[in-house]
Design a protein around this motif. Structure first.
Motif, PDB file in Angstrom:
ATOM      1  N   MET A   1      79.485  39.872  96.922  1.00  0.00           N
ATOM      2  CA  MET A   1      80.882  40.122  97.206  1.00  0.00           C
ATOM      3  C   MET A   1      81.721  40.031  95.949  1.00  0.00           C
ATOM      4  O   MET A   1      82.646  40.806  95.764  1.00  0.00           O
ATOM      5  N   SER A   2      81.377  39.073  95.094  1.00  0.00           N
ATOM      6  CA  SER A   2      82.159  38.933  93.857  1.00  0.00           C
ATOM      7  C   SER A   2      81.935  40.121  92.929  1.00  0.00           C
ATOM      8  O   SER A   2      82.842  40.515  92.192  1.00  0.00           O
ATOM      9  N   SER A   3      80.713  40.701  92.978  1.00  0.00           N
ATOM     10  CA  SER A   3      80.474  41.874  92.139  1.00  0.00           C
ATOM     11  C   SER A   3      81.285  43.064  92.652  1.00  0.00           C
ATOM     12  O   SER A   3      81.761  43.875  91.856  1.00  0.00           O
ATOM     13  N   PHE A   4      81.431  43.175  93.995  1.00  0.00           N
ATOM     14  CA  PHE A   4      82.235  44.259  94.551  1.00  0.00           C
ATOM     15  C   PHE A   4      83.692  44.098  94.131  1.00  0.00           C
ATOM     16  O   PHE A   4      84.351  45.072  93.753  1.00  0.00           O
ATOM     17  N   LEU A   5      84.200  42.877  94.199  1.00  0.00           N
ATOM     18  CA  LEU A   5      85.589  42.644  93.794  1.00  0.00           C
ATOM     19  C   LEU A   5      85.778  42.919  92.303  1.00  0.00           C
ATOM     20  O   LEU A   5      86.810  43.445  91.892  1.00  0.00           O
ATOM     21  N   GLY A   6      84.779  42.568  91.492  1.00  0.00           N
ATOM     22  CA  GLY A   6      84.845  42.879  90.061  1.00  0.00           C
ATOM     23  C   GLY A   6      84.836  44.376  89.817  1.00  0.00           C
ATOM     24  O   GLY A   6      85.590  44.894  88.981  1.00  0.00           O
ATOM     25  N   ASN A   7      83.972  45.088  90.538  1.00  0.00           N
ATOM     26  CA  ASN A   7      83.933  46.555  90.427  1.00  0.00           C
ATOM     27  C   ASN A   7      85.236  47.180  90.908  1.00  0.00           C
ATOM     28  O   ASN A   7      85.725  48.153  90.325  1.00  0.00           O
ATOM     29  N   LEU A   8      85.791  46.625  91.983  1.00  0.00           N
ATOM     30  CA  LEU A   8      87.050  47.141  92.512  1.00  0.00           C
ATOM     31  C   LEU A   8      88.176  46.947  91.504  1.00  0.00           C
ATOM     32  O   LEU A   8      88.976  47.841  91.272  1.00  0.00           O
ATOM     33  N   TRP A   9      88.216  45.771  90.883  1.00  0.00           N
ATOM     34  CA  TRP A   9      89.258  45.496  89.888  1.00  0.00           C
ATOM     35  C   TRP A   9      89.133  46.436  88.692  1.00  0.00           C
ATOM     36  O   TRP A   9      90.124  46.963  88.201  1.00  0.00           O
ATOM     37  N   SER A  10      87.918  46.668  88.233  1.00  0.00           N
ATOM     38  CA  SER A  10      87.738  47.566  87.084  1.00  0.00           C
ATOM     39  C   SER A  10      87.978  49.033  87.466  1.00  0.00           C
ATOM     40  O   SER A  10      88.387  49.830  86.632  1.00  0.00           O
ATOM     41  N   SER A  11      87.724  49.393  88.735  1.00  0.00           N
ATOM     42  CA  SER A  11      87.938  50.775  89.152  1.00  0.00           C
ATOM     43  C   SER A  11      89.417  51.115  89.246  1.00  0.00           C
ATOM     44  O   SER A  11      89.778  52.294  89.194  1.00  0.00           O
ATOM     45  N   VAL A  12      90.261  50.102  89.371  1.00  0.00           N
ATOM     46  CA  VAL A  12      91.700  50.357  89.404  1.00  0.00           C
ATOM     47  C   VAL A  12      92.149  50.926  88.064  1.00  0.00           C
ATOM     48  O   VAL A  12      93.047  51.767  88.004  1.00  0.00           O
ATOM     49  N   PHE A  13      91.512  50.520  86.994  1.00  0.00           N
ATOM     50  CA  PHE A  13      91.895  50.969  85.651  1.00  0.00           C
ATOM     51  C   PHE A  13      91.043  52.132  85.150  1.00  0.00           C
ATOM     52  O   PHE A  13      91.188  52.567  84.006  1.00  0.00           O
ATOM     53  N   THR A  14      90.144  52.638  85.992  1.00  0.00           N
ATOM     54  CA  THR A  14      89.292  53.770  85.641  1.00  0.00           C
ATOM     55  C   THR A  14      89.869  55.025  86.288  1.00  0.00           C
ATOM     56  O   THR A  14      90.163  55.015  87.485  1.00  0.00           O
ATOM     57  N   PRO A  15      90.034  56.105  85.524  1.00  0.00           N
ATOM     58  CA  PRO A  15      90.568  57.329  86.132  1.00  0.00           C
ATOM     59  C   PRO A  15      89.571  57.943  87.105  1.00  0.00           C
ATOM     60  O   PRO A  15      88.361  57.872  86.918  1.00  0.00           O
ATOM     61  N   GLY A  16      90.100  58.526  88.153  1.00  0.00           N
ATOM     62  CA  GLY A  16      89.267  59.194  89.147  1.00  0.00           C
ATOM     63  C   GLY A  16      88.842  58.249  90.250  1.00  0.00           C
ATOM     64  O   GLY A  16      88.992  57.032  90.154  1.00  0.00           O
ATOM     65  N   PRO A  17      88.300  58.822  91.315  1.00  0.00           N
ATOM     66  CA  PRO A  17      87.866  57.985  92.437  1.00  0.00           C
ATOM     67  C   PRO A  17      86.485  57.383  92.166  1.00  0.00           C
ATOM     68  O   PRO A  17      85.487  58.086  92.070  1.00  0.00           O
ATOM     69  N   THR A  18      86.436  56.084  92.051  1.00  0.00           N
ATOM     70  CA  THR A  18      85.161  55.390  91.857  1.00  0.00           C
ATOM     71  C   THR A  18      84.622  54.985  93.222  1.00  0.00           C
ATOM     72  O   THR A  18      85.383  54.848  94.182  1.00  0.00           O
ATOM     73  N   PRO A  19      83.317  54.783  93.331  1.00  0.00           N
ATOM     74  CA  PRO A  19      82.744  54.422  94.635  1.00  0.00           C
ATOM     75  C   PRO A  19      83.340  53.138  95.221  1.00  0.00           C
ATOM     76  O   PRO A  19      83.572  53.061  96.430  1.00  0.00           O
ATOM     77  N   ALA A  20      83.595  52.156  94.398  1.00  0.00           N
ATOM     78  CA  ALA A  20      84.163  50.909  94.907  1.00  0.00           C
ATOM     79  C   ALA A  20      85.564  51.133  95.467  1.00  0.00           C
ATOM     80  O   ALA A  20      85.930  50.566  96.511  1.00  0.00           O
ATOM     81  N   LEU A  21      86.339  51.956  94.814  1.00  0.00           N
ATOM     82  CA  LEU A  21      87.690  52.234  95.279  1.00  0.00           C
ATOM     83  C   LEU A  21      87.680  53.030  96.587  1.00  0.00           C
ATOM     84  O   LEU A  21      88.490  52.781  97.490  1.00  0.00           O
ATOM     85  N   VAL A  22      86.742  53.959  96.714  1.00  0.00           N
ATOM     86  CA  VAL A  22      86.631  54.748  97.942  1.00  0.00           C
ATOM     87  C   VAL A  22      86.218  53.854  99.109  1.00  0.00           C
ATOM     88  O   VAL A  22      86.779  53.955 100.217  1.00  0.00           O
ATOM     89  N   VAL A  23      85.277  52.957  98.890  1.00  0.00           N
ATOM     90  CA  VAL A  23      84.843  52.039  99.943  1.00  0.00           C
ATOM     91  C   VAL A  23      85.997  51.126 100.355  1.00  0.00           C
ATOM     92  O   VAL A  23      86.243  50.912 101.547  1.00  0.00           O
ATOM     93  N   ALA A  24      86.733  50.607  99.390  1.00  0.00           N
ATOM     94  CA  ALA A  24      87.856  49.728  99.692  1.00  0.00           C
ATOM     95  C   ALA A  24      88.949  50.479 100.461  1.00  0.00           C
ATOM     96  O   ALA A  24      89.550  49.931 101.399  1.00  0.00           O
TER      97      ALA A  24
END
Length: 160
Positions: A1-24
């Motif tokens: 779960m913590s890795s998902f939250l870390g990926n989600l936080w980093s995907s906020v600053f990454t351009p384009g739709p990342t898988p973590a952001l789409v799942v969230a």
């Protein structure tokens, strides 16, 4: 779960739709739909039906947009591969300055610069003999409306 939250936080600053952001995003919309359904059952208010429909429409639109962006990325990758292959082919044929005239001259005289051959052009046009188009109106070639009215008046005098 913590890795998902870390990926989600980093995907906020990454351009384009990342898988973590789409799942969230999908999880958030599903939770919102559940809350709206629970509120509908508790209050029997039509407002929650309307809000649920708006939420569903937005959810579908976001997922459609994400799919279109992914399809565009795939097409861009394919186009990039094609450009690389074309450059390799041009460099493999010998020295080329990359000008369009050299590419057209190297194709040959029977081929049109836009990919059409001489056989696509009618024989009359290739030989230089051009035909004049016939007008759809009168055969006399008069375009003015005055001459048409003269004809109508002349026909009316003949009928009398």
């Amino acid at each position: 779960m913590s890795s998902f939250l870390g990926n989600l936080w980093s995907s906020v600053f990454t351009p384009g739709p990342t898988p973590a952001l789409v799942v969230a995003t999908n999880a958030s919309f599903a939770a919102l739909q559940l809350v709206l359904f629970a509120l509908l059952l508790l209050t029997y208010s039509i407002h929650f039906v309307v809000l649920s429909l708006l939420c569903a429409g937005l959810w579908l639109a976001i997922n459609w947009f994400v799919n279109e962006l992914q399809a565009a990325k795939e097409k861009e990758k394919e186009a990039k591969q094609i450009r690389v292959l074309r450059k390799e082919m041009e460099n493999g044929d010998g020295e080329s300055s990359g000008t369009e005239t050299e590419a057209i001259e190297s194709r040959g005289k029977s081929e049109h610069p836009h990919g059409r051959s001489d056989t696509d052009i009618p024989t009359e046009a290739r030989d230089g003999a051009l035909r004049k188009r016939r007008s759809l109106g009168s055969t006399s070639g008069d375009i003015s409306t005055d001459s048409e009215w003269d004809k109508v008046e002349a026909e009316g005098e003949l009928d009398r």
